[in-house]
Write an enzyme that holds these catalytic residues in place. Sequence first.
Site, PDB file in Angstrom:
ATOM      1  N   ARG A 119       0.815  -1.235   0.000  1.00  0.00           N
ATOM      2  CA  ARG A 119       0.000   0.000   0.000  1.00  0.00           C
ATOM      3  C   ARG A 119       0.841   1.276   0.000  1.00  0.00           C
ATOM      4  O   ARG A 119       0.381   2.335   0.417  1.00  0.00           O
ATOM      5  CB  ARG A 119      -0.966   0.029   1.185  1.00  0.00           C
ATOM      6  CG  ARG A 119      -1.958  -1.123   1.157  1.00  0.00           C
ATOM      7  CD  ARG A 119      -3.196  -0.813   1.947  1.00  0.00           C
ATOM      8  NE  ARG A 119      -4.143  -1.898   1.829  1.00  0.00           N
ATOM      9  CZ  ARG A 119      -4.163  -2.967   2.611  1.00  0.00           C
ATOM     10  NH1 ARG A 119      -3.292  -3.072   3.601  1.00  0.00           N
ATOM     11  NH2 ARG A 119      -5.036  -3.907   2.432  1.00  0.00           N
ATOM     12  N   LYS A 167       3.738  11.634 -10.994  1.00  0.00           N
ATOM     13  CA  LYS A 167       2.911  10.828 -11.902  1.00  0.00           C
ATOM     14  C   LYS A 167       3.630   9.513 -12.149  1.00  0.00           C
ATOM     15  O   LYS A 167       4.785   9.505 -12.593  1.00  0.00           O
ATOM     16  CB  LYS A 167       2.687  11.544 -13.229  1.00  0.00           C
ATOM     17  CG  LYS A 167       1.601  12.592 -13.187  1.00  0.00           C
ATOM     18  CD  LYS A 167       1.285  13.071 -14.599  1.00  0.00           C
ATOM     19  CE  LYS A 167       0.227  14.157 -14.589  1.00  0.00           C
ATOM     20  NZ  LYS A 167       0.004  14.747 -15.926  1.00  0.00           N
ATOM     21  N   GLU A 203      11.269  19.084 -23.963  1.00  0.00           N
ATOM     22  CA  GLU A 203      10.533  19.382 -22.718  1.00  0.00           C
ATOM     23  C   GLU A 203      11.114  20.624 -22.027  1.00  0.00           C
ATOM     24  O   GLU A 203      10.393  21.370 -21.368  1.00  0.00           O
ATOM     25  CB  GLU A 203      10.577  18.189 -21.756  1.00  0.00           C
ATOM     26  CG  GLU A 203       9.936  16.910 -22.292  1.00  0.00           C
ATOM     27  CD  GLU A 203       8.408  16.851 -22.135  1.00  0.00           C
ATOM     28  OE1 GLU A 203       7.808  17.820 -21.628  1.00  0.00           O
ATOM     29  OE2 GLU A 203       7.823  15.823 -22.545  1.00  0.00           O
ATOM     30  N   LYS A 255       8.516  23.195 -12.864  1.00  0.00           N
ATOM     31  CA  LYS A 255       7.609  22.064 -12.661  1.00  0.00           C
ATOM     32  C   LYS A 255       7.191  21.987 -11.192  1.00  0.00           C
ATOM     33  O   LYS A 255       6.015  21.744 -10.879  1.00  0.00           O
ATOM     34  CB  LYS A 255       8.268  20.755 -13.102  1.00  0.00           C
ATOM     35  CG  LYS A 255       7.349  19.574 -12.831  1.00  0.00           C
ATOM     36  CD  LYS A 255       7.380  18.515 -13.862  1.00  0.00           C
ATOM     37  CE  LYS A 255       6.235  17.538 -13.642  1.00  0.00           C
ATOM     38  NZ  LYS A 255       6.276  16.389 -14.501  1.00  0.00           N
ATOM     39  N   GLU A 274      -3.598  17.698 -11.169  1.00  0.00           N
ATOM     40  CA  GLU A 274      -4.012  18.214 -12.482  1.00  0.00           C
ATOM     41  C   GLU A 274      -5.499  18.516 -12.584  1.00  0.00           C
ATOM     42  O   GLU A 274      -6.202  18.056 -13.479  1.00  0.00           O
ATOM     43  CB  GLU A 274      -3.585  17.229 -13.587  1.00  0.00           C
ATOM     44  CG  GLU A 274      -3.513  17.912 -14.956  1.00  0.00           C
ATOM     45  CD  GLU A 274      -2.844  17.055 -16.031  1.00  0.00           C
ATOM     46  OE1 GLU A 274      -1.752  16.511 -15.773  1.00  0.00           O
ATOM     47  OE2 GLU A 274      -3.423  16.940 -17.106  1.00  0.00           O
ATOM     48  N   ARG A 305      -1.799  22.381 -13.780  1.00  0.00           N
ATOM     49  CA  ARG A 305      -0.797  21.381 -14.171  1.00  0.00           C
ATOM     50  C   ARG A 305      -0.934  20.989 -15.638  1.00  0.00           C
ATOM     51  O   ARG A 305       0.034  20.562 -16.269  1.00  0.00           O
ATOM     52  CB  ARG A 305      -0.891  20.146 -13.266  1.00  0.00           C
ATOM     53  CG  ARG A 305       0.219  19.143 -13.548  1.00  0.00           C
ATOM     54  CD  ARG A 305       0.374  18.084 -12.479  1.00  0.00           C
ATOM     55  NE  ARG A 305       1.442  17.167 -12.835  1.00  0.00           N
ATOM     56  CZ  ARG A 305       2.032  16.325 -12.008  1.00  0.00           C
ATOM     57  NH1 ARG A 305       1.658  16.275 -10.743  1.00  0.00           N
ATOM     58  NH2 ARG A 305       2.999  15.531 -12.416  1.00  0.00           N
ATOM     59  N   ASN A 308       1.254  20.079 -20.371  1.00  0.00           N
ATOM     60  CA  ASN A 308       0.927  19.294 -21.565  1.00  0.00           C
ATOM     61  C   ASN A 308       1.017  20.120 -22.849  1.00  0.00           C
ATOM     62  O   ASN A 308       0.546  19.674 -23.903  1.00  0.00           O
ATOM     63  CB  ASN A 308      -0.482  18.691 -21.439  1.00  0.00           C
ATOM     64  CG  ASN A 308      -0.558  17.713 -20.288  1.00  0.00           C
ATOM     65  OD1 ASN A 308       0.411  17.015 -19.997  1.00  0.00           O
ATOM     66  ND2 ASN A 308      -1.685  17.683 -19.600  1.00  0.00           N
ATOM     67  N   HIS A 348       1.509  18.435 -26.157  1.00  0.00           N
ATOM     68  CA  HIS A 348       1.315  16.994 -25.965  1.00  0.00           C
ATOM     69  C   HIS A 348       0.080  16.436 -26.672  1.00  0.00           C
ATOM     70  O   HIS A 348       0.057  15.259 -27.000  1.00  0.00           O
ATOM     71  CB  HIS A 348       1.252  16.664 -24.471  1.00  0.00           C
ATOM     72  CG  HIS A 348       2.608  16.667 -23.810  1.00  0.00           C
ATOM     73  ND1 HIS A 348       3.379  17.801 -23.726  1.00  0.00           N
ATOM     74  CD2 HIS A 348       3.317  15.679 -23.208  1.00  0.00           C
ATOM     75  CE1 HIS A 348       4.508  17.514 -23.095  1.00  0.00           C
ATOM     76  NE2 HIS A 348       4.501  16.242 -22.773  1.00  0.00           N
ATOM     77  N   HIS A 391       0.766  13.244 -28.846  1.00  0.00           N
ATOM     78  CA  HIS A 391       0.220  11.911 -28.624  1.00  0.00           C
ATOM     79  C   HIS A 391      -0.421  11.357 -29.893  1.00  0.00           C
ATOM     80  O   HIS A 391      -0.348  10.148 -30.161  1.00  0.00           O
ATOM     81  CB  HIS A 391      -0.776  11.922 -27.455  1.00  0.00           C
ATOM     82  CG  HIS A 391      -0.070  12.034 -26.140  1.00  0.00           C
ATOM     83  ND1 HIS A 391      -0.649  12.557 -25.010  1.00  0.00           N
ATOM     84  CD2 HIS A 391       1.185  11.689 -25.776  1.00  0.00           C
ATOM     85  CE1 HIS A 391       0.234  12.527 -24.009  1.00  0.00           C
ATOM     86  NE2 HIS A 391       1.343  12.001 -24.457  1.00  0.00           N
ATOM     87  N   HIS A 415       9.245  10.735 -27.966  1.00  0.00           N
ATOM     88  CA  HIS A 415       8.230  11.557 -27.306  1.00  0.00           C
ATOM     89  C   HIS A 415       8.616  13.050 -27.309  1.00  0.00           C
ATOM     90  O   HIS A 415       7.823  13.909 -27.695  1.00  0.00           O
ATOM     91  CB  HIS A 415       8.011  11.057 -25.875  1.00  0.00           C
ATOM     92  CG  HIS A 415       7.073  11.908 -25.082  1.00  0.00           C
ATOM     93  ND1 HIS A 415       5.715  11.930 -25.331  1.00  0.00           N
ATOM     94  CD2 HIS A 415       7.289  12.785 -24.078  1.00  0.00           C
ATOM     95  CE1 HIS A 415       5.134  12.783 -24.502  1.00  0.00           C
ATOM     96  NE2 HIS A 415       6.066  13.308 -23.729  1.00  0.00           N
TER      97      HIS A 415
HETATM   98  N1  GLY Z   1       4.490  15.370 -17.598  1.00  0.00           N
HETATM   99  C1  GLY Z   1       3.385  16.155 -17.254  1.00  0.00           C
HETATM  100  C2  GLY Z   1       3.106  16.196 -15.803  1.00  0.00           C
HETATM  101  O1  GLY Z   1       3.897  15.726 -15.023  1.00  0.00           O
HETATM  102  O2  GLY Z   1       2.085  16.684 -15.388  1.00  0.00           O
END
Ligand code: GLY
Length: 373
Positions: free
Chosen positions: A121, A143, A185, A227, A237, A241, A245, A248, A252, A267
């Site tokens: 957990r 993430k 990025e 970030k 998000e 946040r 993107n 992106h 994608h 990417h």
């Molecule tokens: N890579 C996008 C984020 O971490 O929100």
Amino acid sequence: METVHVALPGRDYDVHIGTGLLAQAGALIAPLLQRPRVAVISDETVAALHLDTLQAGLHAAGIEMVALRLPAGEGTKSWPYLTQAVEWLLDQRVERRDVVVALGGGVIGDLVGFAAAILRRGVRFVQIPTSLLAQVDSSVGGKTGINTRHGKNLVGAFHQPALVLADTGVLSSLGLRDYLAGYGEVVKYGLLGDAGFFDWLETHGPKAAAGDMVARIFAVRRSVEMKARIVEADETEQGERALLNLGHTFCHAFEAATAYDGARLLHGEGVAIGCALAFELSARLGLCSQEEPSRVRAHLRAMGMKVDLADIPGDLPDAAALLALMGQDKKVIDGKLRFILARGIGQAFVTSDVPPQAVVQLLDEALQDKARR
Ligand code: GLY
């Protein structure tokens, strides 16, 4: 060594940035440990390059290490390797108070972070990102997850690391293409929220790509700092946040259209092309002047990066099919595509208010340009 602190209440952590951090890993990780032992998961390519240095760094502080090497590549971010990672951690008797270490790029960081999130957990984990993309983006912010047959990153958890060690020395082992993909990025941060940083990149980006360590450390630090501030404001998000993107939604679709074949498109390369398109779309919608997309494209070109659909080798589906692929992105809300557009360099915002026809026309022209070249 530079440090960016991520101030999330109850789960705050440091991101250390600098050279030689693998060799100092033992001293830096020791304060997190209840017993002098860590379980490291890496991939075969990164392990061959850096695992011995990490082991020596841990041993120097009296920390034992057990290690699992998984195959390199996106295919590892999947159910079978998640199972393998979790079962191996249990075989190694990793307990709730232990620390798991992810040594690798974004694939390893996402997979191991997710394994740590669900093991007993939730156990703490340390990110040691070895690609530029992982240092400036995926290792920070919590993430974690895997891909499924339905798409990328569709199963996962928000699970913040307890520490991030971004050793900029290891970037020297990257090929130029991988470095520049990660740089996509880095540019994104300037474009989304810091025009001064974009100015700096225009001047110093080439020097950083050529290996200048002072410039590399600054670029990584500023990216991580941006970030960190965004994640602090909106960890899960719900709003801001999503600015991360930028580029992106386009990216994608291009990744799906090229079957995630890294030989055709990485990417970060898709992010760079996507940023150029997002600025072009912004200009066409009257949100910014045409000079802004021109400046974005000029910088990407000057860096030797992919800028246009024409730079993606092989055939692509038509504009309507690309738009449909965007519709499968998980950033769709109530069937509406969300785009990150900009009022200028450093002034991005999130909107669901983009006429699909404008996107189709933009892509169609880019595909015609590709056909002409
Ligand atoms: N890579 C996008 C984020 O971490 O929100």
